[in-house]
Write a protein that holds these residues in place. Sequence first.
Motif, mmCIF file in Angstrom:
data_model
loop_
_atom_site.group_PDB
_atom_site.id
_atom_site.type_symbol
_atom_site.label_atom_id
_atom_site.label_comp_id
_atom_site.label_asym_id
_atom_site.label_seq_id
_atom_site.Cartn_x
_atom_site.Cartn_y
_atom_site.Cartn_z
ATOM 1 N N VAL A 76 0.838 -1.202 0.000
ATOM 2 C CA VAL A 76 0.000 0.000 0.000
ATOM 3 C C VAL A 76 0.876 1.257 0.000
ATOM 4 N N ALA A 77 1.932 1.262 0.830
ATOM 5 C CA ALA A 77 2.822 2.423 0.905
ATOM 6 C C ALA A 77 3.498 2.695 -0.430
ATOM 7 N N LEU A 82 1.840 8.239 2.983
ATOM 8 C CA LEU A 82 0.968 7.358 3.749
ATOM 9 C C LEU A 82 1.148 7.578 5.253
ATOM 10 N N VAL A 83 0.024 7.718 5.947
ATOM 11 C CA VAL A 83 -0.007 7.765 7.406
ATOM 12 C C VAL A 83 -0.949 6.669 7.876
ATOM 13 N N VAL A 84 -0.455 5.797 8.750
ATOM 14 C CA VAL A 84 -1.279 4.705 9.274
ATOM 15 C C VAL A 84 -1.993 5.175 10.535
ATOM 16 N N SER A 121 -0.441 7.905 12.942
ATOM 17 C CA SER A 121 -1.253 8.878 13.663
ATOM 18 C C SER A 121 -1.274 8.524 15.142
ATOM 19 N N SER A 122 -1.283 9.546 15.990
ATOM 20 C CA SER A 122 -1.385 9.321 17.433
ATOM 21 C C SER A 122 -2.690 9.863 17.996
ATOM 22 N N VAL A 179 -8.595 8.217 1.948
ATOM 23 C CA VAL A 179 -8.508 7.244 3.036
ATOM 24 C C VAL A 179 -8.566 5.847 2.420
ATOM 25 N N ILE A 180 -7.820 4.931 3.030
ATOM 26 C CA ILE A 180 -7.677 3.581 2.501
ATOM 27 C C ILE A 180 -7.988 2.592 3.616
ATOM 28 N N GLY A 181 -8.708 1.535 3.297
ATOM 29 C CA GLY A 181 -9.003 0.514 4.292
ATOM 30 C C GLY A 181 -9.655 -0.685 3.641
ATOM 31 N N SER A 182 -10.153 -1.573 4.486
ATOM 32 C CA SER A 182 -10.783 -2.789 3.953
ATOM 33 C C SER A 182 -12.190 -2.917 4.527
ATOM 34 N N HIS A 183 -12.410 -3.867 5.430
ATOM 35 C CA HIS A 183 -13.747 -4.081 5.999
ATOM 36 C C HIS A 183 -13.884 -3.190 7.231
#
Length: 340
Positions: A228-229, A239-241, A258-259, A276-280
């Motif tokens: 992904v990165a 990319l920031v997780v 991110s904090s 924004v990126i994600g899955s389920h």
Amino acid sequence: MTPEPPVRVTLTGVRSLTHLVYAASFLRHLLTERAGPVQVGVYDLGDGFGRSRVSADDVLALLPDDPSLTIDPDLSGGGRVADHFTVVADRSRVLLSVGAPGLRVWRRMVRAGRGHRPRVVVLDEGIGSFGDLRTRLAAYRRQGGSGPWPVVRAAAVSGGNRVLTDERWSLYRRDGGRWVVDERVAREFRDRVQGEPAAPGTAVYLGQPWPELGVMTERDYLDHLHVVAEACDAAGLALVVRPHPSEDPGRYAGLARSSSGVPAELDRAAVTARVVIGSHSTALLNLAAVHGVPAVRVTAPGLSGLDRALGSRQRALFDTFLPLAADPEGLRSALGRALG
């Protein structure tokens, strides 16, 4: 003129900060419906999955601040519970429950009310609220349930939802055969956004506790994240997780992270991200549907079972507000489409 008696709301089942936002939207609506006071007691405030924890301070911070509203954030034991439950008038008691009616609390309220049932309002727990008996059973097993207990629990929850619920207070509802956002709930999320905006060109990845759930190994998950990165870098994105509240953020060493301590839907850095990126992810769905953030769904070999396990309503919700899921090889193209 006789003043209206107070409404006593018992909130139960809260396991995440997002649950409190759903509850806040209902309470704000209730305050506009009536002139009398509303008294809220929170029962069974507890741990979420893994490291997630909601505190009494969170309750006071996220529920509405209104002169007609009083809040007891911790009805833990003894007479305080009994005093809160004991109001006989039918419409003066509300059981506000996350995901499904809290059966133990419901029984106590009926006994305290001399057989009178409370009004039962059920809030979203997340994407699981839009599943069915099969998807709920699978979720309980992913969370570590074994033997007959997940079956019993899933059946009890589904039965309670069907028989006891008077109203569902949900972010999403059906209108004319399609899913739409209920603005009464969405407004609460929009009004609660806080923090600093994202830097230009930021892609926010919404982490999930897949290793904790046994869905993917940590090594496979991190390999997936590096793919992904690389795709983000090729698209000119940084990319920031954003770790899930219930996972170990230490696994993301070496990646920008991110904090923020608030839900993604309330975090200005996520709301203002380029994508924004994600899955389920319930948060991915909500960011796209409520805030209009460009979103990309990405899948991975280890997540194929979850794809198949989605219920028809869950699948329809994702497909209404999000693009089709891209595999890692198609991620660069998916990012290009999202960026317009």
